[in-house]
Design a protein around this motif. Structure first.
Motif, PDB file in Angstrom:
ATOM      1  N   LEU A  71      -1.555  -5.902   7.530  1.00  0.00           N
ATOM      2  CA  LEU A  71      -1.273  -5.078   8.706  1.00  0.00           C
ATOM      3  C   LEU A  71      -1.949  -3.716   8.635  1.00  0.00           C
ATOM      4  CD1 LEU A  71       2.562  -5.695   9.253  1.00  0.00           C
ATOM      5  CD2 LEU A  71       0.627  -6.822  10.373  1.00  0.00           C
ATOM      6  N   ARG A  72      -2.648  -3.407   7.531  1.00  0.00           N
ATOM      7  CA  ARG A  72      -3.145  -2.054   7.301  1.00  0.00           C
ATOM      8  C   ARG A  72      -4.655  -2.053   7.069  1.00  0.00           C
ATOM      9  NH1 ARG A  72       1.129   1.585   8.260  1.00  0.00           N
ATOM     10  NH2 ARG A  72       3.020   0.387   7.859  1.00  0.00           N
ATOM     11  N   ASN A  73      -5.413  -1.456   7.960  1.00  0.00           N
ATOM     12  CA  ASN A  73      -6.790  -1.148   7.655  1.00  0.00           C
ATOM     13  C   ASN A  73      -6.818  -0.175   6.474  1.00  0.00           C
ATOM     14  OD1 ASN A  73      -9.110   0.976   8.031  1.00  0.00           O
ATOM     15  ND2 ASN A  73      -9.834  -0.906   9.002  1.00  0.00           N
ATOM     16  N   ALA A  74      -7.660  -0.424   5.492  1.00  0.00           N
ATOM     17  CA  ALA A  74      -7.634   0.361   4.258  1.00  0.00           C
ATOM     18  C   ALA A  74      -7.878   1.847   4.502  1.00  0.00           C
ATOM     19  CB  ALA A  74      -8.664  -0.193   3.271  1.00  0.00           C
ATOM     20  N   ALA A  75      -8.785   2.177   5.425  1.00  0.00           N
ATOM     21  CA  ALA A  75      -9.071   3.586   5.704  1.00  0.00           C
ATOM     22  C   ALA A  75      -7.866   4.261   6.353  1.00  0.00           C
ATOM     23  CB  ALA A  75     -10.298   3.703   6.602  1.00  0.00           C
ATOM     24  N   LEU A  76      -7.236   3.590   7.313  1.00  0.00           N
ATOM     25  CA  LEU A  76      -6.065   4.162   7.968  1.00  0.00           C
ATOM     26  C   LEU A  76      -4.910   4.283   6.982  1.00  0.00           C
ATOM     27  CD1 LEU A  76      -4.582   5.171  10.456  1.00  0.00           C
ATOM     28  CD2 LEU A  76      -4.084   2.795  11.053  1.00  0.00           C
ATOM     29  N   LEU A  77      -4.747   3.278   6.132  1.00  0.00           N
ATOM     30  CA  LEU A  77      -3.708   3.333   5.111  1.00  0.00           C
ATOM     31  C   LEU A  77      -3.889   4.564   4.227  1.00  0.00           C
ATOM     32  CD1 LEU A  77      -1.406   2.057   3.413  1.00  0.00           C
ATOM     33  CD2 LEU A  77      -3.178   0.842   2.155  1.00  0.00           C
ATOM     34  N   ALA A  78      -5.106   4.804   3.783  1.00  0.00           N
ATOM     35  CA  ALA A  78      -5.366   5.969   2.932  1.00  0.00           C
ATOM     36  C   ALA A  78      -5.082   7.266   3.674  1.00  0.00           C
ATOM     37  CB  ALA A  78      -6.808   5.935   2.441  1.00  0.00           C
ATOM     38  N   MET A  79      -5.415   7.333   4.949  1.00  0.00           N
ATOM     39  CA  MET A  79      -5.128   8.529   5.743  1.00  0.00           C
ATOM     40  C   MET A  79      -3.631   8.801   5.812  1.00  0.00           C
ATOM     41  SD  MET A  79      -7.883   7.655   8.751  1.00  0.00           S
ATOM     42  CE  MET A  79      -7.114   8.681  10.000  1.00  0.00           C
ATOM     43  N   GLU A  80      -2.852   7.751   6.074  1.00  0.00           N
ATOM     44  CA  GLU A  80      -1.402   7.905   6.189  1.00  0.00           C
ATOM     45  C   GLU A  80      -0.790   8.328   4.858  1.00  0.00           C
ATOM     46  OE1 GLU A  80       0.161   7.848   8.931  1.00  0.00           O
ATOM     47  OE2 GLU A  80      -0.342   6.159  10.221  1.00  0.00           O
ATOM     48  N   VAL A  81      -1.181   7.662   3.795  1.00  0.00           N
ATOM     49  CA  VAL A  81      -0.625   7.976   2.481  1.00  0.00           C
ATOM     50  C   VAL A  81      -1.043   9.367   2.046  1.00  0.00           C
ATOM     51  CG1 VAL A  81      -0.697   7.329   0.033  1.00  0.00           C
ATOM     52  CG2 VAL A  81      -0.432   5.566   1.782  1.00  0.00           C
ATOM     53  N   ALA A  82      -2.293   9.733   2.297  1.00  0.00           N
ATOM     54  CA  ALA A  82      -2.773  11.060   1.913  1.00  0.00           C
ATOM     55  C   ALA A  82      -2.000  12.162   2.627  1.00  0.00           C
ATOM     56  CB  ALA A  82      -4.265  11.183   2.221  1.00  0.00           C
ATOM     57  N   THR A  83      -1.689  11.946   3.898  1.00  0.00           N
ATOM     58  CA  THR A  83      -0.934  12.956   4.650  1.00  0.00           C
ATOM     59  C   THR A  83       0.429  13.193   4.006  1.00  0.00           C
ATOM     60  OG1 THR A  83      -2.048  12.381   6.715  1.00  0.00           O
ATOM     61  CG2 THR A  83       0.062  13.529   6.894  1.00  0.00           C
ATOM     62  N   LEU A  84       1.157  12.127   3.709  1.00  0.00           N
ATOM     63  CA  LEU A  84       2.465  12.268   3.077  1.00  0.00           C
ATOM     64  C   LEU A  84       2.339  12.906   1.691  1.00  0.00           C
ATOM     65  CD1 LEU A  84       4.212   8.879   3.967  1.00  0.00           C
ATOM     66  CD2 LEU A  84       4.616  11.123   5.002  1.00  0.00           C
ATOM     67  N   ALA A  85       1.319  12.510   0.946  1.00  0.00           N
ATOM     68  CA  ALA A  85       1.156  13.032  -0.411  1.00  0.00           C
ATOM     69  C   ALA A  85       0.801  14.510  -0.416  1.00  0.00           C
ATOM     70  CB  ALA A  85       0.086  12.233  -1.146  1.00  0.00           C
ATOM     71  N   ARG A  86       0.085  14.978   0.582  1.00  0.00           N
ATOM     72  CA  ARG A  86      -0.245  16.408   0.658  1.00  0.00           C
ATOM     73  C   ARG A  86       0.969  17.242   1.070  1.00  0.00           C
ATOM     74  NH1 ARG A  86      -5.903  18.076   0.883  1.00  0.00           N
ATOM     75  NH2 ARG A  86      -5.124  20.009   1.850  1.00  0.00           N
ATOM     76  N   VAL A  87       1.736  16.727   2.009  1.00  0.00           N
ATOM     77  CA  VAL A  87       2.894  17.478   2.504  1.00  0.00           C
ATOM     78  C   VAL A  87       4.042  17.448   1.497  1.00  0.00           C
ATOM     79  CG1 VAL A  87       4.600  17.641   4.363  1.00  0.00           C
ATOM     80  CG2 VAL A  87       2.223  17.037   4.899  1.00  0.00           C
ATOM     81  N   PHE A  88       4.161  16.330   0.764  1.00  0.00           N
ATOM     82  CA  PHE A  88       5.256  16.167  -0.206  1.00  0.00           C
ATOM     83  C   PHE A  88       4.672  15.771  -1.569  1.00  0.00           C
ATOM     84  CE2 PHE A  88       6.793  14.931   4.032  1.00  0.00           C
ATOM     85  CZ  PHE A  88       7.836  15.844   4.196  1.00  0.00           C
ATOM     86  N   PRO A  89       3.956  16.678  -2.212  1.00  0.00           N
ATOM     87  CA  PRO A  89       3.255  16.313  -3.452  1.00  0.00           C
ATOM     88  C   PRO A  89       4.208  15.866  -4.552  1.00  0.00           C
ATOM     89  CG  PRO A  89       3.262  18.705  -3.118  1.00  0.00           C
ATOM     90  CD  PRO A  89       3.761  18.095  -1.856  1.00  0.00           C
ATOM     91  N   GLY A  90       3.808  14.804  -5.222  1.00  0.00           N
ATOM     92  CA  GLY A  90       4.570  14.305  -6.350  1.00  0.00           C
ATOM     93  C   GLY A  90       5.826  13.543  -6.004  1.00  0.00           C
ATOM     94  N   ARG A  91       6.056  13.246  -4.729  1.00  0.00           N
ATOM     95  CA  ARG A  91       7.318  12.629  -4.332  1.00  0.00           C
ATOM     96  C   ARG A  91       7.143  11.270  -3.648  1.00  0.00           C
ATOM     97  NH1 ARG A  91      10.601  16.062  -0.583  1.00  0.00           N
ATOM     98  NH2 ARG A  91      12.074  14.364  -0.992  1.00  0.00           N
ATOM     99  N   LEU A  92       5.943  10.729  -3.650  1.00  0.00           N
ATOM    100  CA  LEU A  92       5.695   9.482  -2.922  1.00  0.00           C
ATOM    101  C   LEU A  92       5.160   8.413  -3.864  1.00  0.00           C
ATOM    102  CD1 LEU A  92       5.388   7.969  -0.135  1.00  0.00           C
ATOM    103  CD2 LEU A  92       3.018   8.785  -0.147  1.00  0.00           C
ATOM    104  N   VAL A  93       5.646   7.192  -3.677  1.00  0.00           N
ATOM    105  CA  VAL A  93       5.056   5.991  -4.290  1.00  0.00           C
ATOM    106  C   VAL A  93       4.741   5.030  -3.145  1.00  0.00           C
ATOM    107  CG1 VAL A  93       5.373   4.068  -5.866  1.00  0.00           C
ATOM    108  CG2 VAL A  93       6.421   6.267  -6.383  1.00  0.00           C
TER     109      VAL A  93
END
Length: 294
Positions: A71-93
């Motif tokens: 269900l996830r295009n790899a580029a879009l997946l990376a964009m979504e995960v990167a956004t969460l990881a930048r806003v909430f560093p160290g808190r996402l798996v």
């Protein structure tokens, strides 16, 4: 029993999305380490759910277990995960998996090679989250010179929710961890680790083993049996094992703790509780209170 690994709590897919923020805050206040959200077909979206849980809390690590790679295009997946990881560093798996084949067919997203798709998606996503440029003409994934403008300073762990031997080995080779579905006890953990370690042999990176397990705490055995019947039946069929082999942290508090402890002892780094019944937090609190007192 002392806590021997991380302890997380799942926000069950049957619970309404509007209750997630309050649930996450309650889990954080109870002393758990993680809150895990899921993405099953036609239920809630995992990225938006993770954003809600992260925004509602200040300490909890939030895990996504899992997003179906088809269900996830790899580029879009990376964009979504990167956004969460930048806003909430160290808190996402961020967890990825094959997705349930019938569900993927239902939405026209079943790949010709689920194993290739998962491996290629993990490869491209890892490259992008690390700030690299991804180019791949793969069997299932094709990207040409893609690079994130805002990669995370601290790339989050990418974990794979898988079951079969080849998929477990792939997880060991390409992922930062493996998510094992509910119902799997110490024996299946030991068997899974053999396949995961074969994949890890080439690089030796740390690898987190995350094991989901149902929890139901009650002193009356008949009540426990009745409450867990549906879960046992579901995972007997899902795992293809005899009923007696379906592992749950169910019974009185001591029994539940023993069952959780057996998963840590078998090699789980993190045990994630999936509460059964209409009062999920009551079971979580009983377990955590008992752990804090031990």
């Amino acid at each position: 029993m002392t806590r021997r690994g991380r302890l997380g709590v799942m926000y069950d897919r049957d619970l309404p999305p509007e209750g997630l923020a309050d649930f996450a805050r309650a889990v954080e206040e109870s002393g758990a380490d993680d809150l895990w959200v899921v993405e099953d077909q036609s239920y809630a979206g995992a990225v938006s759910s993770a954003a809600v849980a992260l925004s509602a809390t200040g300490r909890l690590r939030v895990g996504i277990g899992i997003m179906p790679a088809p269900l996830r295009n790899a580029a879009l997946l990376a964009m979504e995960v990167a956004t969460l990881a930048r806003v909430f560093p160290g808190r996402l798996v961020a967890g990825l998996g094959h997705g349930v084949r019938d569900w993927m067919k239902q939405v026209g997203a079943a790949p010709a090679s689920p194993l290739s798709l998962l491996g290629e998606t993990l490869d491209v996503t890892r490259t992008l989250l690390a700030g690299g440029t991804a180019t791949l003409d793969g069997r299932e994934v094709r990207v040409d010179g893609v690079r994130l403008v805002h990669p995370p300073v601290e790339p989050p762990p990418l974990v794979a929710g898988v079951m079969g031997p080849r998929s477990l080995e792939l997880s060991g080779r390409l992922a930062d961890g493996t998510v094992m579905a509910e119902g799997q006890g110490p024996g299946r953990i030991a068997a899974a680790l053999e396949h995961i370690e074969r994949g890890r042999a080439a690089h030796g990176r740390p690898h987190e083993l995350i094991v989901f397990t149902h929890v139901f705490v009650h002193d009356d055995p008949a009540t426990v049996r009745d409450a867990t019947e549906a879960a046992v039946t579901e995972f007997e069929a899902f795992l293809g094992v005899p009923r007696a082999e379906v592992h749950l942290a169910a019974g009185d508090v001591a029994t539940a703790l023993d069952r959780i402890g057996s998963l840590w002892d078998a090699g789980a780094s993190t045990v994630v509780l999936r509460p059964i019944g209409p009062e999920p937090l009551s079971h979580v609190r009983q377990v955590l209170t008992a752990l804090q007192r031990s």
